[in-house]
Design an enzyme around this catalytic site. Structure first.
Site, PDB file in Angstrom:
ATOM      1  N   GLY A   1      60.598  60.166  -2.040  1.00 58.67           N
ATOM      2  CA  GLY A   1      60.519  60.173  -0.536  1.00 58.67           C
ATOM      3  C   GLY A   1      59.711  60.238   0.383  1.00 58.67           C
TER       4      GLY A   1
ATOM      5  N   GLU B   1      68.382  69.397   9.439  1.00 59.75           N
ATOM      6  CA  GLU B   1      68.850  69.023   8.267  1.00 59.75           C
ATOM      7  C   GLU B   1      70.652  69.418   8.459  1.00 59.75           C
ATOM      8  OE1 GLU B   1      66.407  67.551   5.209  1.00 59.75           O
ATOM      9  OE2 GLU B   1      64.674  68.218   6.647  1.00 59.75           O
TER      10      GLU B   1
ATOM     11  N   LYS C   1      54.695  78.925   5.468  1.00 59.61           N
ATOM     12  CA  LYS C   1      53.538  78.988   6.317  1.00 59.61           C
ATOM     13  C   LYS C   1      52.855  79.809   6.939  1.00 59.61           C
ATOM     14  CE  LYS C   1      55.370  74.870   7.499  1.00 59.61           C
ATOM     15  NZ  LYS C   1      56.150  73.501   8.591  1.00 59.61           N
TER      16      LYS C   1
END
Lengths: 434, 434
Positions: free
Chosen positions: B17, B192, B207
């Site tokens: 991608g 998104e 994270k």
């Protein structure tokens, strides 16, 4: 086999001042943690100091005044915190020739002799780590050598000397002059008794040489770095900067410069710079360091932290020491010298810079035309002009576009000779603006 | 032997991608540079994508839809940019079991299964690198794993999600509400189509798990991370922050917490936080990331840069790839899992935090006494109170000292039930102040 049962990695510590004392303390106090992280105990085998009798705080059985003999003894790693060029260079070359890895904070030595040290390390398979040599505790060299190894760095620019940053920050906030502020900094312990290495830019120039070498995969020594200290920065420069919403910093600037013919070269320089107060480096005050990195794919990065001091520097030394120990345990080794690009160094005169020039001029028509003509004669393009009357003289501020530094210098020389120019109030390079 | 003559390191790329496309491009365009830095050519051996026919931009002979077969073929390194848990986990475990090193940006996988992946890597001697999984191009994991390996990290706190930072920055500058700003962010491509992973804090929590594991040498998974998104942050919270010279950020916070009995635990959490506008993280706007690290010896460090995007993430992937290739050429390996400290995770309720509470209360004597009594009943100490009249109600702002989060929550519940309290306008944790 657990880490504590593995064969210890034996460390020779050369020098035991502020940083060395911290390293010795942490090696002892955090022995368990360090062993777990390194995969083997990291054992302090000996400490070489000039006068062992001056160190009652250290275990006497570890102390020696014979650094060379300690290096030759049964040790795996040499941590060098003595500084200076000789006899340190000879010691480290001897260690590396024996396959003993070296961790050093010695920026002056690296800025002159890193090629020789790397060759010796490569020949024997020893490691050479030196994170503590630039920007103290800030993880900067490892990111440059490793994290960005797949990227193309175009620029490294930063505040890498705490003493000069402290002085310039103080001048900016108090309006005081250079000499007065230096005295105050010495009194408070922010400047050494002999501040030459800091205020004349030697310390920052060593760091610029190291940064440029790593960033551009080329050999850059301190002799290649254009160096100007902060001794010529006056209260008038600081005021001139403030009027324009700027501040003055001593920056180390390492750039990849592409010529019209597409050939690349490296510019490495240390000099005072005006930057906008909105720039991230402008907010870095006091003894802090910050370094800005630009790379093609990564974009803009900034690293910030304490650039000096016993504990921060010891943190960087211990990080390297754990890496060396891990490599030894795993039969691997750290990154080698990467100088394959071998870019030439661009002379300062041919380096593109921008100037801020502040003048007191006669308050009469035609003066701006004369000044503008001086710029045009040297092919220098003007980005902005600001003129303001004050009594019988006027103040004129010119900011240029990028031009070869030599052309800018010649322009300033010519302007200073104009009858209509009463005084050149401030001349300073500008960074951090489009 | 020159780097270009050495045996190539063959790379399997899984996923092509935005990031994968950049990696493929840079591997090809910078082949010479990468070979020089790695010590051997780094060769793209194949690219696994779901639909090879959808990638006319890539050399057809490299494309396959069979990732498992590509991994089993003659490759040395697997670069995984597919994301998700399965089948990625199975692929990577297979690669590692075959002694093939893995470079991945897959934070979700690492936040759940890093222990299993590390065990597989350790068993076969393969490397596992994942710099790109946190904070994109910012060199952060390598500094934590290596540069600070000799130090004792006490805190990692940062902005690690660009979408939520963009939305909160926009709410702060426009005064608009959450829903409206999210719509705008989606329209501009900053969020998104399904923004859940970002706005609900899952991305940041992954994270945080990775950062806490590395910083504290312990195994922390996403299930251990307390998570609150930004959906409940309203325009009133932003205004309440502004009144006090603060701003709201979604932070990932990983702390070493020491109990009264001296035992240590890890707190890992993601939630909106008020920080002073003077704090370095407050100035990090839009899609940028910044992470603040505190360690005993190093002191305060900050890392800043682009946290997402094809090129920045590709930079981190390539840095890891060069490291893996170097290790392979030098018969070494990268750092292993370091989980020796095995600190327990502290439940959020027992984690010390500070609250900002903004209330609309009846404008009559005795209200502050009632509110203060509610704090006292839960053993919560008040740091500052600000009261302001407005018409028939008064606004009351309370900032607490550190207290257990559960005690603070209970206090807020009790206060909300007081007759004199008309409305709880804003409740938010506070960081970055003494």
């Amino acid at each position: 086999m657990s880490a504590s049962q593995a064969k210890p990695v034996r460390v020779a510590l050369l020098g035991c001042g502020t940083v060395g004392g911290e390293v010795a303390r942490l090696l002892t106090e955090q022995a368990g943690e360090l062993a777990a992280r390194a995969g083997a105990p990291v054992e302090l085998a000996g400490i070489a100091v000039r006068r062992p009798d001056k160190h009652p705080e250290l275990p006497p059985e570890l102390l020696t005044s014979d650094a060379a003999a300690l290096i030759d003894s049964d040790v795996d790693v040499v941590v060098e915190l003595v500084g200076g060029i000789e006899p340190t260079r000879t010691w480290l070359l001897s260690a590396l020739a024996q396959g003993k890895s070296v961790v050093t904070a010695n920026k002056a030595l690296l800025a002159e002799h890193s090629a020789e040290l790397f060759v010796a390390a490569d020949a024997s398979g020893a490691d050479l780590y030196f994170e503590a040599s630039v920007a103290g505790a800030i993880p900067l060299l490892r990111p440059l050598r490793e994290s960005l190894a797949g990227d193309r760095i175009t620029r490294v620019m930063g505040i890498v000397n705490g003493t000069t940053n402290y002085i310039l920050s103080a001048m900016d906030s108090t309006g005081a002059g250079y000499a007065e502020t230096l005295d105050e900094a010495s009194r408070l312990g922010y400047a050494e008794a002999d501040p030459t290495a800091d205020v004349d830019g030697y310390d920052a120039a060593s760091k610029a040489a190291i940064l440029a070498s790593l960033a551009f995969h080329s050999r850059v020594t301190i002799a290649d770095v254009h160096r100007e200290g902060i001794g010529a920065v006056g209260a008038s420069d600081i005021r001139a900067a403030q009027v324009l919403g700027r501040t003055v910093k001593l920056l180390a600037i390492c750039e990849r410069v592409t010529s019209d013919d597409g050939s690349e070269s490296v510019s490495a320089r240390v000099h005072p710079v005006m930057i906008p107060r909105s720039h991230q480096l402008a907010g870095v005050n006091g003894a802090f360091n910050a370094v800005y990195v630009e790379a093609d794919a990564a974009g803009e990065l900034m690293f910030y932290g304490q650039g000096a001091g016993g504990s921060p520097t010891a943190s960087a030394v211990l990080g390297d020491l754990v890496a060396v120990a891990r490599n030894k345990v795993g039969n691997g080794h750290g990154p080698r010298e990467s100088a394959h690009a071998a870019l030439p160094v661009r002379p300062m005169g041919q380096t593109p810079t921008r100037y801020h020039i502040s003048l007191d001029v006669a308050d009469r028509p035609g003066v701006l035309a004369q000044v503008a003509q001086a710029f045009a004669a040297h092919g220098v393009s003007i980005a902005a002009v600001r003129q303001r009357d004050k009594h019988s003289t006027a103040s004129l501020v010119v900011v240029t576009h990028l031009a070869a530094d030599a052309a800018l210098q010649s322009t300033v020389d010519d302007i200073a000779r104009l009858d209509a120019v009463h005084e050149v109030v401030s001349v300073m390079r500008v960074e951090g603006e489009d």
